[in-house]
Write a protein that holds these residues in place. Structure first.
Motif, short mmCIF file in Angstrom:
data_model
loop_
_atom_site.label_atom_id
_atom_site.label_comp_id
_atom_site.label_asym_id
_atom_site.label_seq_id
_atom_site.Cartn_x
_atom_site.Cartn_y
_atom_site.Cartn_z
N LEU A 74 0.82 -1.20 0.00
CA LEU A 74 0.00 0.00 0.00
C LEU A 74 0.86 1.25 0.00
N TYR A 75 2.03 1.20 0.64
CA TYR A 75 2.87 2.38 0.79
C TYR A 75 4.09 2.38 -0.13
N SER A 82 -4.17 5.76 -2.34
CA SER A 82 -4.47 5.76 -0.91
C SER A 82 -4.47 7.19 -0.39
N GLN A 84 -4.24 9.41 3.34
CA GLN A 84 -3.89 9.36 4.75
C GLN A 84 -4.37 10.66 5.39
#
Length: 91
Positions: A74-75, A82, A84
């Motif tokens: 995901l990162y 995504s 944050q």
């Protein structure tokens, strides 16, 4: 400050002042905001029918983030879109 897993592609932040030096800070970071795929290295085995073709994204080819090590896909660069969000109380 730079994130340990790459630069965010978009950042929005706002500070909301309060009384007696207390305030709120809101921050939103967007990664891979346009959801473009970044493919991993192509297959380099000359005898493979997939020679020259990439069979995975870059995020999947850099580790799973589990017992095998590496960041969570995901990162990683090439990971899915995504967002944050963070809210900080400052006093």
């Amino acid at each position: 400050m730079e994130a340990p897993f790459g630069k965010p592609e978009g950042v929005f932040h706002d500070s909301i002042p309060g009384e007696n030096g207390v305030g709120l800070r809101f921050r939103a970071e967007f990664f891979n905001i346009f959801n473009h795929p970044n493919f991993g290295n192509p297959n380099n085995s000359l005898t493979s029918p997939l020679f020259g073709h990439s069979t995975q994204t870059l995020a999947s080819s850099l580790g799973s983030g589990g017992a095998d090590g590496g960041f969570n896909p995901l990162y990683q660069i090439g990971g899915p879109r995504s967002i944050q969000l963070a809210l900080k109380l400052q006093f």
